[in-house]
Design an enzyme around this catalytic site. Sequence first.
Site, PDB file in Angstrom:
ATOM      1  CG  ASP A   1      -2.533  18.781 -33.079  1.00 15.44           C
ATOM      2  OD1 ASP A   1      -2.727  17.896 -32.253  1.00 15.44           O
ATOM      3  OD2 ASP A   1      -1.665  19.614 -33.327  1.00 15.44           O
TER       4      ASP A   1
ATOM      5  CE  LYS B   1      -3.762  26.325 -39.479  1.00 15.84           C
ATOM      6  NZ  LYS B   1      -3.195  25.176 -40.058  1.00 15.84           N
TER       7      LYS B   1
ATOM      8  N   GLY C   1      -2.571  14.278 -28.880  1.00 15.46           N
ATOM      9  CA  GLY C   1      -3.008  15.560 -29.301  1.00 15.46           C
ATOM     10  C   GLY C   1      -4.145  15.259 -30.407  1.00 15.46           C
TER      11      GLY C   1
ATOM     12  CG  ASP D   1      -6.962  22.342 -36.154  1.00 15.51           C
ATOM     13  OD1 ASP D   1      -6.817  21.955 -34.874  1.00 15.51           O
ATOM     14  OD2 ASP D   1      -6.255  22.678 -36.814  1.00 15.51           O
TER      15      ASP D   1
ATOM     16  CG  ASN E   1      -0.519  24.866 -28.877  1.00 16.99           C
ATOM     17  OD1 ASN E   1      -0.989  24.772 -27.881  1.00 16.99           O
ATOM     18  ND2 ASN E   1       0.048  24.028 -29.805  1.00 16.99           N
ATOM     19  CB  THR E   2      -0.966  30.485 -32.204  1.00 16.34           C
ATOM     20  OG1 THR E   2      -0.731  29.796 -33.418  1.00 16.34           O
ATOM     21  CG2 THR E   2       0.406  30.478 -31.582  1.00 16.34           C
TER      22      THR E   2
ATOM     23  CE1 TYR F   1       2.064   8.799 -29.071  1.00 14.89           C
ATOM     24  CE2 TYR F   1       0.487   9.258 -27.276  1.00 14.89           C
ATOM     25  CZ  TYR F   1       1.881   9.357 -27.980  1.00 14.89           C
ATOM     26  OH  TYR F   1       2.445  10.818 -27.962  1.00 14.89           O
TER      27      TYR F   1
END
Length: 239
Positions: A93, A14, A91, A7, A10-11, A84
């Site tokens: 995630d 994992k 996204g 995964d 943005n930072t 959606y």
Amino acid sequence: MRNLVVDIGNTGTKYGVFENSQLVKQGYFEAKSQLPEVVANSTFDNAIVASVAKETQNIRQELSVRGKLLELTPQAALPINILYKTPETLGVDRIAGAVGAKFLFPQRNCLVIDAGTCITYDFTDNQGQYHGGGISPGINMKFKALHTFTGRLPLVQQTSEHFPLTGQTTQESILSGVLAGTCAEVNGIIQAYEQKSEDLLVILCGGDAGFFETNLKGRIFVIPELVLLGLHRILIHNA
């Protein structure tokens, strides 16, 4: 069966290692050069890579996979139904979190709150229909915005479990505004969903989950590995 899920956020990134559908190892790294030995030096039966911000090609090239190597996109086959309006912008995630929630609680209306760089809210009903949700700035983003877009406000980088409601210094006032304000936001969103959805289950994950677990009202399930679990269910669904 030994599977890998990755995964890319943005930072940071994992990863989770699954053996016979059980999560047996997980970890975090910030750069491709830090690809852990358990990942770089292992061969997996299947793997899935999901990214919200970065290209996945470099990491995918370094993985050794005997079977399917899947890159999660909004067009991938999923074990939930996406309602959606713009699924191509959704996204990955958020998709994985919703799938993880329905895997763990298949008969419940689920609101997933992922508190990371952004705070995302994702609602899936008890029929496995994903409806959408919301996106707002995360705690650190708010701290940085106050510093960046003003002339004199300092950069506060402290996410404290205990903070003053009435700040008596500028730093305390920023802590109160950001932390108390964000708790009020999240509580308000939960209450709004509770009013429209019976038997609602609220699931919290993400890097700031511990802060909200301490400060939010009501019964909330904190499942830090939710996105990893969801990615593995998607991998199994496509394998």
